[in-house]
Scaffold this motif. Structure first.
Motif, PDB file in Angstrom:
ATOM      1  N   UNK A  10      -8.681 -46.163  10.701  1.00 57.67           N
ATOM      2  CA  UNK A  10      -7.373 -45.495  10.843  1.00 57.67           C
ATOM      3  C   UNK A  10      -7.197 -44.415   9.780  1.00 57.67           C
ATOM      4  N   UNK A  11      -7.609 -44.744   8.546  1.00 55.18           N
ATOM      5  CA  UNK A  11      -7.467 -43.783   7.446  1.00 55.18           C
ATOM      6  C   UNK A  11      -8.305 -42.543   7.737  1.00 55.18           C
ATOM      7  N   UNK A  12      -9.518 -42.751   8.215  1.00 56.22           N
ATOM      8  CA  UNK A  12     -10.404 -41.618   8.482  1.00 56.22           C
ATOM      9  C   UNK A  12      -9.836 -40.743   9.599  1.00 56.22           C
ATOM     10  N   UNK A  13      -9.313 -41.388  10.659  1.00 58.64           N
ATOM     11  CA  UNK A  13      -8.713 -40.619  11.769  1.00 58.64           C
ATOM     12  C   UNK A  13      -7.501 -39.842  11.285  1.00 58.64           C
ATOM     13  N   UNK A  14      -6.663 -40.501  10.470  1.00 59.80           N
ATOM     14  CA  UNK A  14      -5.440 -39.859   9.980  1.00 59.80           C
ATOM     15  C   UNK A  14      -5.786 -38.648   9.112  1.00 59.80           C
ATOM     16  N   UNK A  15      -6.720 -38.832   8.191  1.00 58.23           N
ATOM     17  CA  UNK A  15      -7.005 -37.746   7.243  1.00 58.23           C
ATOM     18  C   UNK A  15      -7.718 -36.574   7.907  1.00 58.23           C
ATOM     19  N   UNK A  16      -8.439 -36.864   8.997  1.00 58.84           N
ATOM     20  CA  UNK A  16      -9.143 -35.787   9.696  1.00 58.84           C
ATOM     21  C   UNK A  16      -8.151 -34.763  10.259  1.00 58.84           C
ATOM     22  N   UNK A  17      -6.915 -35.190  10.547  1.00 59.71           N
ATOM     23  CA  UNK A  17      -5.961 -34.246  11.150  1.00 59.71           C
ATOM     24  C   UNK A  17      -4.669 -34.071  10.344  1.00 59.71           C
ATOM     25  N   UNK A  18      -4.564 -34.730   9.171  1.00 61.19           N
ATOM     26  CA  UNK A  18      -3.280 -34.727   8.452  1.00 61.19           C
ATOM     27  C   UNK A  18      -3.005 -33.367   7.799  1.00 61.19           C
ATOM     28  N   UNK A  19      -1.715 -33.026   7.711  1.00 59.63           N
ATOM     29  CA  UNK A  19      -1.287 -31.813   7.025  1.00 59.63           C
ATOM     30  C   UNK A  19      -0.531 -32.244   5.766  1.00 59.63           C
ATOM     31  N   UNK A  20      -1.205 -32.160   4.613  1.00 61.65           N
ATOM     32  CA  UNK A  20      -0.629 -32.700   3.368  1.00 61.65           C
ATOM     33  C   UNK A  20      -0.728 -31.643   2.265  1.00 61.65           C
ATOM     34  N   UNK A  21       0.096 -30.590   2.335  1.00 60.36           N
ATOM     35  CA  UNK A  21      -0.054 -29.492   1.368  1.00 60.36           C
ATOM     36  C   UNK A  21       0.202 -29.889  -0.090  1.00 60.36           C
ATOM     37  N   UNK A  22       0.993 -30.958  -0.315  1.00 61.72           N
ATOM     38  CA  UNK A  22       1.326 -31.331  -1.695  1.00 61.72           C
ATOM     39  C   UNK A  22       0.604 -32.590  -2.161  1.00 61.72           C
ATOM     40  N   UNK A  23      -0.410 -32.992  -1.404  1.00 61.61           N
ATOM     41  CA  UNK A  23      -1.156 -34.195  -1.790  1.00 61.61           C
ATOM     42  C   UNK A  23      -2.635 -33.843  -1.840  1.00 61.61           C
ATOM     43  N   UNK A  24      -3.276 -34.245  -2.926  1.00 56.52           N
ATOM     44  CA  UNK A  24      -4.715 -34.075  -3.008  1.00 56.52           C
ATOM     45  C   UNK A  24      -5.340 -35.466  -3.161  1.00 56.52           C
ATOM     46  N   UNK A  25      -6.101 -35.849  -2.136  1.00 54.65           N
ATOM     47  CA  UNK A  25      -6.717 -37.180  -2.192  1.00 54.65           C
ATOM     48  C   UNK A  25      -8.039 -37.074  -2.938  1.00 54.65           C
ATOM     49  N   UNK A  26      -8.066 -37.704  -4.112  1.00 52.01           N
ATOM     50  CA  UNK A  26      -9.242 -37.521  -4.979  1.00 52.01           C
ATOM     51  C   UNK A  26     -10.114 -38.766  -5.089  1.00 52.01           C
ATOM     52  N   UNK A  27      -9.630 -39.880  -4.535  1.00 53.56           N
ATOM     53  CA  UNK A  27     -10.450 -41.076  -4.676  1.00 53.56           C
ATOM     54  C   UNK A  27     -10.112 -42.153  -3.653  1.00 53.56           C
TER      55      UNK A  27
END
Ligand SMILES: *Cc1c(COP(=O)(O)O)cnc(C)c1O
Length: 405
Positions: free
Chosen positions: A156-173
């Motif tokens: 689910x996380x991989x599917x979500x992040x593949x299309x998510x629009x998160x201009x103020x979030x940087x996923x670093x880990x």
């Protein structure tokens, strides 16, 4: 001064107390650092947040695994920077998140929380660098996942992040943690290997290098009848795996977070003998404070009572299993007897152990319970019957004593 002489000295002043041995904390941390050269360690504060303990742990350079904003602030009060504090818990409050994205590295526990952090960071005109907790598609014993209240299912996380629009979030880990108190080095080695594999898949979907992979915990401490984890094997295997993946992981910090391994064996719970009596052929030693001083041995006895033939699964951090604690009698007495170690509360559930063989105890003697450094004082409800809570004391590496909290 050693633990026994320190406990004897403290018993003149306190009827029940915790005593933490800094030399043992040093030994445990050295074991981690030498076994796992390329790994960075975070101390899980929830296991024992007593200030002297935390100061000692941080003096070795460990970072903090925080489970609440209060723990984030505790770590900050020792001067830890945000990138050495990872804040991971389900159901965080919005206020706490807004503060924690400045003070720590927040590990988002759900898709909703990632979106909430996006809104908060947008309102604060900032970019939040966060990690994501994944519920992996494997377990310790199988190549399939298990439903969990923690984290986001990996697919689910991989599917979500593949299309998510998160201009103020940087996923670093990424962060994974599925089990505590494991003594099986081969199982742990396989688990860490699987986490590294999942992190690589995650990195590919994210399309850029991860800055950290937090592999969680799992490393257990031995009970009275167990063999310890083979740290040479586990550390060697895991370190080799990390080095082999070095290029692909592009210098990401590889992290293990642990609480119990660091402080569990350093702690003793001491209770003074208040009385002794016999009833229908059984001898009872009445101690000052068992259930309301150190609850875990009482819970173990309770579970064993209802499932006398086992095998008993653990439910950490409340219950590990039978024979996890040793009871040490501080006395010169050599004559042995079989006794029940009970407490001074008005409930029969208040007992450490039944039918244990100990030297003959008299009022004023002290009994020490082992493995009391983790999930001891913090998990014990100390409010029953308005007894005074146990003191928490710290035996420094130089042999001097001070208050732990
Ligand atoms: C409690 C906890 C730990 C520490 O577990 P120990 O068994 O004490 O080492 C590590 N990671 C997470 C996410 C935890 O909740």
């Amino acid at each position: 001064m050693n633990i026994c002489s320190a406990a004897a000295e403290l018993a003149a002043k306190y009827d029940n107390f915790y005593l933490y041995d800094e030399k043992m904390i040093d030994r445990q941390i050295n074991d981690l650092l030498t076994s796992f050269a390329p790994v960075e360690f975070l101390y899980s504060l929830k296991t024992n947040p007593a200030r002297a303990v935390v100061r000692s742990v941080f003096s070795h350079g460990l970072g903090a695994d925080a489970a609440s904003l209060g723990e984030v602030k505790l770590a900050r009060s020792f001067g830890l920077p945000p990138d050495k504090i990872q804040y991971s818990a389900p159901g965080k409050r919005a206020d706490d998140l807004a503060e924690a994205i400045r003070l720590s590295t927040v590990i988002a526990d759900s898709i909703g929380e990632i979106q909430q952090i996006q809104s908060l960071a947008h309102a604060l005109h900032t970019t939040a660098e966060i990690g994501v907790r994944l519920n992996p598609d494997f377990s310790f014993s199988a190549d399939t996942g298990v439903s969990s209240k923690f984290g986001i299912d990996a697919d689910k996380a991989l599917r979500f992040l593949a299309q998510a629009n998160l201009p103020n979030v940087s996923i670093t880990g990424v962060h994974v943690h599925i089990q505590s108190q494991t003594l099986d080095a081969a199982g742990l080695a396989r688990y860490y290997e699987n986490v590294l594999g999942l992190a690589l898949r995650f990195q590919t979907v994210l399309g850029r290098k991860l800055r950290f992979v937090n592999m969680g915990s799992g490393i257990g401490i031995p009970g009275a009848a167990d063999a310890p984890v083979d740290m040479t094997y586990l550390g060697g295997h895991t370190s080799a795996r990390i080095r082999a993946l070095g290029e692909k992981l592009g210098g990401a910090r590889i992290i293990i977070e642990t609480g119990r391994f660091v402080v569990g064996p350093s702690g003793y719970y001491a209770a003074k003998v208040m009385d002794r009596k016999e009833s229908m052929g059984k001898t009872y030693i009445i101690l000052s404070g068992t259930l309301n001083g150190f609850i875990r041995p009482c819970l173990a006895r309770l579970v064993a009572h209802y499932a006398p033939n086992g095998p008993l699964g653990g439910r950490e951090p409340l219950f590990t299993g039978r024979d996890f604690y040793q009871f040490i009698a501080l006395t010169e007495e050599t004559e042995m007897e079989t006794v029940t170690l009970a407490g001074n509360l008005c409930t029969a559930a208040d007992a450490f152990a039944e039918d244990v063989l100990l030297p003959k105890l008299k009022p004023g003697d002290v009994v020490l319970a082992t493995n009391a450094g983790s999930y001891g004082a913090v998990l014990t409800p100390m409010q029953f019957s308005l007894h005074a809570p146990p003191a928490q004391m710290f035996l420094r590496r130089d042999g001097s004593l001070c208050a732990a909290d």
